[in-house]
Design a protein around this motif. Structure first.
Motif, mmCIF file in Angstrom:
data_model
loop_
_atom_site.group_PDB
_atom_site.id
_atom_site.type_symbol
_atom_site.label_atom_id
_atom_site.label_comp_id
_atom_site.label_asym_id
_atom_site.label_seq_id
_atom_site.Cartn_x
_atom_site.Cartn_y
_atom_site.Cartn_z
ATOM 1 N N ALA A 1 0.893 -1.242 0.004
ATOM 2 C CA ALA A 1 0.075 -0.003 -0.135
ATOM 3 C C ALA A 1 0.877 1.241 0.168
ATOM 4 C CB ALA A 1 -0.903 -0.015 1.372
ATOM 5 N N GLY A 2 2.079 1.271 0.854
ATOM 6 C CA GLY A 2 2.932 2.400 0.692
ATOM 7 C C GLY A 2 3.559 2.595 -0.557
ATOM 8 N N LEU A 3 3.921 1.630 -1.073
ATOM 9 C CA LEU A 3 4.456 1.500 -2.218
ATOM 10 C C LEU A 3 3.588 2.320 -3.645
ATOM 11 C CD1 LEU A 3 7.069 0.996 -4.016
ATOM 12 C CD2 LEU A 3 6.357 -1.311 -4.628
ATOM 13 N N ILE A 4 2.248 1.664 -3.386
ATOM 14 C CA ILE A 4 1.291 2.193 -4.394
ATOM 15 C C ILE A 4 1.061 3.796 -4.124
ATOM 16 C CG2 ILE A 4 -1.276 2.339 -4.795
ATOM 17 C CD1 ILE A 4 -1.088 -0.895 -4.428
ATOM 18 N N GLN A 5 1.047 4.085 -2.943
ATOM 19 C CA GLN A 5 0.891 5.709 -2.723
ATOM 20 C C GLN A 5 2.240 6.518 -3.179
ATOM 21 O OE1 GLN A 5 0.301 5.351 1.516
ATOM 22 N NE2 GLN A 5 -2.096 5.461 1.279
ATOM 23 N N ALA B 1 -4.720 1.663 0.035
ATOM 24 C CA ALA B 1 -4.001 2.825 -0.177
ATOM 25 C C ALA B 1 -4.811 4.141 -0.460
ATOM 26 C CB ALA B 1 -3.039 2.660 -1.293
ATOM 27 N N ILE B 2 -5.935 3.710 -1.402
ATOM 28 C CA ILE B 2 -6.583 4.930 -1.691
ATOM 29 C C ILE B 2 -7.781 5.329 -0.774
ATOM 30 C CG2 ILE B 2 -8.814 5.578 -3.353
ATOM 31 C CD1 ILE B 2 -6.020 5.037 -4.678
ATOM 32 N N VAL B 3 -8.142 4.478 0.181
ATOM 33 C CA VAL B 3 -8.894 4.820 1.219
ATOM 34 C C VAL B 3 -8.279 5.727 2.145
ATOM 35 C CG1 VAL B 3 -10.342 3.897 3.174
ATOM 36 C CG2 VAL B 3 -10.589 2.993 0.939
ATOM 37 N N GLY B 4 -6.945 5.086 2.553
ATOM 38 C CA GLY B 4 -6.163 5.822 3.512
ATOM 39 C C GLY B 4 -5.782 7.328 3.099
ATOM 40 N N PHE B 5 -5.437 7.528 1.891
ATOM 41 C CA PHE B 5 -5.143 8.685 1.212
ATOM 42 C C PHE B 5 -6.275 9.805 1.230
ATOM 43 C CE2 PHE B 5 -4.972 11.422 -2.458
ATOM 44 C CZ PHE B 5 -4.159 12.195 -2.054
ATOM 45 N N SER B 6 -7.359 9.111 0.962
ATOM 46 C CA SER B 6 -8.795 10.080 0.885
ATOM 47 C C SER B 6 -9.103 10.519 2.392
ATOM 48 C CB SER B 6 -9.669 9.321 0.439
ATOM 49 O OG SER B 6 -11.075 9.908 0.529
ATOM 50 N N MET B 7 -8.738 9.559 3.326
ATOM 51 C CA MET B 7 -9.012 10.104 4.741
ATOM 52 C C MET B 7 -8.080 11.422 5.051
ATOM 53 S SD MET B 7 -11.504 8.327 5.902
ATOM 54 C CE MET B 7 -12.457 6.869 5.734
ATOM 55 N N ASP B 8 -6.998 11.009 4.697
ATOM 56 C CA ASP B 8 -5.859 11.963 4.763
ATOM 57 C C ASP B 8 -5.804 13.247 4.432
ATOM 58 O OD1 ASP B 8 -3.107 13.069 4.001
ATOM 59 O OD2 ASP B 8 -2.635 12.074 5.833
ATOM 60 N N LEU C 1 0.352 12.446 -0.413
ATOM 61 C CA LEU C 1 0.394 10.874 -1.050
ATOM 62 C C LEU C 1 1.786 10.335 -0.701
ATOM 63 C CD1 LEU C 1 -1.581 8.810 -2.328
ATOM 64 C CD2 LEU C 1 -1.032 9.938 -4.473
ATOM 65 N N ILE C 2 2.691 11.115 -1.359
ATOM 66 C CA ILE C 2 4.121 10.511 -1.211
ATOM 67 C C ILE C 2 4.363 10.535 0.490
ATOM 68 C CG2 ILE C 2 6.464 11.257 -1.323
ATOM 69 C CD1 ILE C 2 5.824 12.623 -3.974
ATOM 70 N N ALA C 3 3.962 11.484 1.371
ATOM 71 C CA ALA C 3 4.262 11.110 2.813
ATOM 72 C C ALA C 3 3.573 10.112 3.179
ATOM 73 C CB ALA C 3 3.729 12.607 3.421
ATOM 74 N N LEU C 4 2.444 9.864 3.046
ATOM 75 C CA LEU C 4 1.610 8.951 3.529
ATOM 76 C C LEU C 4 2.374 7.407 3.129
ATOM 77 C CD1 LEU C 4 -0.500 8.515 5.509
ATOM 78 C CD2 LEU C 4 -2.174 8.259 3.718
ATOM 79 N N GLY C 5 2.627 7.450 1.808
ATOM 80 C CA GLY C 5 3.358 6.198 1.274
ATOM 81 C C GLY C 5 4.517 5.848 1.760
ATOM 82 N N LEU C 6 5.377 6.998 2.269
ATOM 83 C CA LEU C 6 6.638 6.644 2.740
ATOM 84 C C LEU C 6 6.563 6.302 4.257
ATOM 85 C CD1 LEU C 6 8.639 10.011 1.511
ATOM 86 C CD2 LEU C 6 9.102 7.567 1.132
ATOM 87 N N CYS C 7 5.502 6.596 5.163
ATOM 88 C CA CYS C 7 5.313 6.460 6.589
ATOM 89 C C CYS C 7 4.764 4.986 6.481
ATOM 90 C CB CYS C 7 3.886 7.145 7.035
ATOM 91 S SG CYS C 7 4.522 8.943 7.101
#
Length: 691
Positions: A179-183, A340-347, A368-374
């Motif tokens: 999921a992080g890689l996709i983000q 990945a999509i739901v998490g980013f949408s919430m963020d 999106l990059i920040a959440l993916g790196l996290c």
């Protein structure tokens, strides 16, 4: 000559064929390019660094005296809430509670450096944790870890819990890595706009359904019964059925303790809401419940004496980094993408709310990059996927948090617990964590209030909300989200395929043109119909557009042509016995487009015109409509494709055959990605060329 040769070799020149003048030119060009590359690269490198790590842009100018105290208070308050939520949401993710603490430390620490929002609190979140738990249970069900030689009556005695938890952790970690890689990839490709396909009604319906799943999953912990955990289709119904079938085995001590925690937390939540302006910081109900219930459990030996399930072993310290199990990858791609999509949408939705409130901006792609790196980096330290939490973010913002220094301090508080005092929470009853989860979802269930308001404002958005809710409850969160997104896209197609059409009239003494059916003061010009559609004309709606045009204007060229032919035949039959040749003509009706005073005079329909000699007479056919012009209002059209252009061309020809002129107004001449100027204006002029 050696210097010249090195330069020539550097540029791939054959010096035997190059004149001295050309060599000088090459030297000058090389110097210019080197200087430009150096200047551009340094500027771009600085801009890229500031964009990739936003902390570099605000930390050097951080006002310590003005912000530090507020951030410290906010960070400690948020950390106090984050600690019990990390323990609780780990249960939703189907992993041991300590992994919730890991997920409350590493991602929060990383977001401080890469995030653009100053107020959101990143960490464990109920919906994402439940989605991960569903995947973990599906890939590592209890049936895979049954003890063949087990003789105990308890379900837990027949399962190798240690091996099961280890496998589920591997699944959760692999999902988080992917999921992080996709983000990260979506962020680098500037795909931050992908969240717009998760409309607000869809997200609210989906999260309400997720809350239902969460509450149902916590019933067994609240009642103290042992049941299988289900995932996939109808998992909510199966889970409720399993709990009800064993409700007679309820552990009374567990239930009373959990019920007491729920009542206490609800009262604290109401007090915090009612007196939020008077309280310097919210009352930390969750940490109070954790401390008190842990003390009661330890003092009364609830685990041994009353069989109350507790958290159990919490290892002290942090785990070394480890690579995820790549062999699990093929089965987890779809789930990881949804998470990945739901998490980013919430963020990004919550980040934009706080940014608008406090007057700064957030970058969706960088988020999106920040959440993916996290998620990606933290997964190597045994964490599960995270996003921002509304409840913690509100605590962080309401207690005076100014920057992500507050989030950094909250993560350090969790680190202290993990490294030093984690063992203290081993007697913590699981029913207390279930109570924390349930009470934190009260705000989610208030989203049912959306239904009456959506009924009044938009039936289509209400349908999206209901479909997202029902599909997610019955089909599971992964397939439910897919169904909801598909339905939302279909509603967009439906809206453009079935646009609202109207006939416009002019409001006297204004420049307004309004629907004549809705506004009494709107009057049509004589002989002119202004047709308006609130959508573009393309392959999916071109036929409907033409049919609506004929219906609204009341002019069907086919009917007019048929009537004219019938009239012509009648005239020819009437005059068939006349000796002189007959000249059949259509009497033209002419009007000024903007004149309302020139009404069609009583035309002598059917009368013979002046005789032009004894051998010929003219007969004027009756016009079947007083409309001579139709204006197509395209102010709402953003594009027109080739199919739509052909349909409009055909319409113009059909109306021209019955002496009705069709013109187009309001074309958007601004060039766009669909080359609107060429498609709309150019084709419109081409169509009108032959009328």
């Amino acid at each position: 000559m050696a210097v010249v040769q090195s330069e020539g070799e550097c540029w791939g020149l054959n010096l035997m064929k190059v004149t001295p003048e050309k060599l000088c030119l090459w030297r000058l060009l090389k110097i210019c390019l080197v200087l430009n590359i150096h200047r551009c690269s340094s500027e771009k490198a600085k801009a890229a660094a500031l964009s990739f790590m936003p902390i570099l842009s605000w930390l050097p100018s951080y006002p310590v005296k003005k912000y530090l105290f507020s951030d410290v208070v906010s960070g400690l308050s948020t950390g106090v809430v984050q600690l019990p939520q990390g323990l609780a949401y780990a249960m939703l993710a189907a992993v041991p509670p300590v992994y919730g603490l890991y997920s409350s430390f590493y991602p929060v620490l990383l977001y401080t450096f890469f995030g653009t929002s100053r107020h959101i609190s990143v960490g464990t979140f109920a919906v994402i944790s439940l989605m991960i738990g569903g995947v973990a249970v599906r890939e590592a069900p209890d049936s895979m870890f049954m003890n063949i030689n087990a003789t105990g009556s308890n379900a837990s005695d027949a399962i190798n819990v240690e091996l099961r938890d280890k496998s589920r952790v591997q699944v959760a970690v692999m999902v988080t890595t992917l999921a992080g890689l996709i983000q990260i990839v979506l962020g680098l490709l500037r795909f931050g706009f992908v969240a717009i396909y998760l409309t607000e009604p869809l997200v609210r319906g989906f999260t309400t359904a997720a809350s239902m799943h969460v509450v149902i999953s916590q019933l067994k912990y609240l009642l103290g019964v042992e049941t299988q955990r289900y995932s996939g289709f109808l998992s909510a119904i199966y889970s409720v059925k399993a709990v009800l079938s064993r409700i007679t085995s309820t552990n009374i001590a567990t239930f009373l303790l959990g019920l007491g925690c729920i009542i206490f937390l609800y009262v604290i939540k109401v007090l915090n809401e009612r007196f939020k302006k008077k309280l310097p910081i919210p009352i930390p109900g969750e940490i109070i419940v954790v401390i008190v219930s842990t003390g009661i459990s330890y003092g009364l030996s609830l685990s041994k004496e009353y069989k109350v399930h507790v958290v159990g072993n919490i290892p002290t310290g942090l785990r070394p980094p480890a690579a995820p199990n790549i062999s699990l990858l093929p089965n987890l791609v779809t789930d990881s993408f949804a998470i990945a999509i739901v998490g980013f949408s919430m963020d990004v939705s919550l980040a934009k709310i706080f940014a608008l409130k406090h007057g700064y901006s957030v970058d969706g792609n960088q988020e999106l990059i920040a959440l993916g790196l996290c998620n990606f980096i933290s997964s190597f330290f045994q964490t599960f996927a995270v996003t921002c939490s509304m409840s913690r973010s509100l605590v962080q913002e309401s207690t005076g948090g100014k920057t992500q220094i507050a989030g950094l301090l909250a993560s350090l508080l969790v680190l202290v617990v993990v490294v030093a005092v984690g063992f203290v929470f081993e007697p913590l009853p699981q029913t207390a964590l279930a109570a924390i989860i349930m009470v934190n979802l009260i705000g989610m269930f208030k989203q049912f209030r959306d239904i009456p308001s959506l009924w009044r404002t938009s039936k289509i958005e209400l349908a999206i909300w209901v479909i997202a809710f029902i599909a997610s409850v019955l089909l599971g969160l992964d397939y439910g989200l897919l169904v909801a997104v598909t339905f939302a896209i279909l509603t967009v197609i439906y809206r453009t395929q079935s646009p609202k059409t109207s006939i416009l009239g002019h409001v006297a003494n204004t420049g307004l043109y309004c629907d004549v059916d809705e506004y009494e003061e709107a009057a049509e010009y004589e002989g002119i119909k202004i047709f308006h559609s609130n959508s573009s004309v393309y392959f999916a709606n071109s036929d409907l557009y033409v049919n609506s045009l004929k219906e609204k204007t009341g002019l069907n060229p086919e009917h007019l042509q048929a009537a004219r032919k019938a009239q012509k035949k009648r005239k020819e039959k009437t005059n068939s016995n006349r000796s002189s040749p007959l000249k059949i003509c259509a009497k033209a009706v002419t009007h000024d487009v903007l004149s309302q005073s020139h009404v069609a005079e009583d035309q002598k329909n059917g009368q013979f015109g002046d005789r032009h000699g004894d051998s010929e007479e003219a007969v004027f056919l009756e016009p079947f409509s007083t409309v001579h012009s139709i204006i197509l209002d395209w102010t709402s059209a953003t594009f027109i494709d080739s199919v739509g252009a052909k349909a409009i061309r055909q319409v113009i020809k059909e109306y021209a055959a019955v002496d009705v002129r069709v013109v187009i107004a309001g074309c958007n001449s601004k060039p766009s990605s669909v080359n609107l100027r060429d498609d709309c204006v150019g084709k419109s002029r081409e169509l009108l060329k032959h009328t």
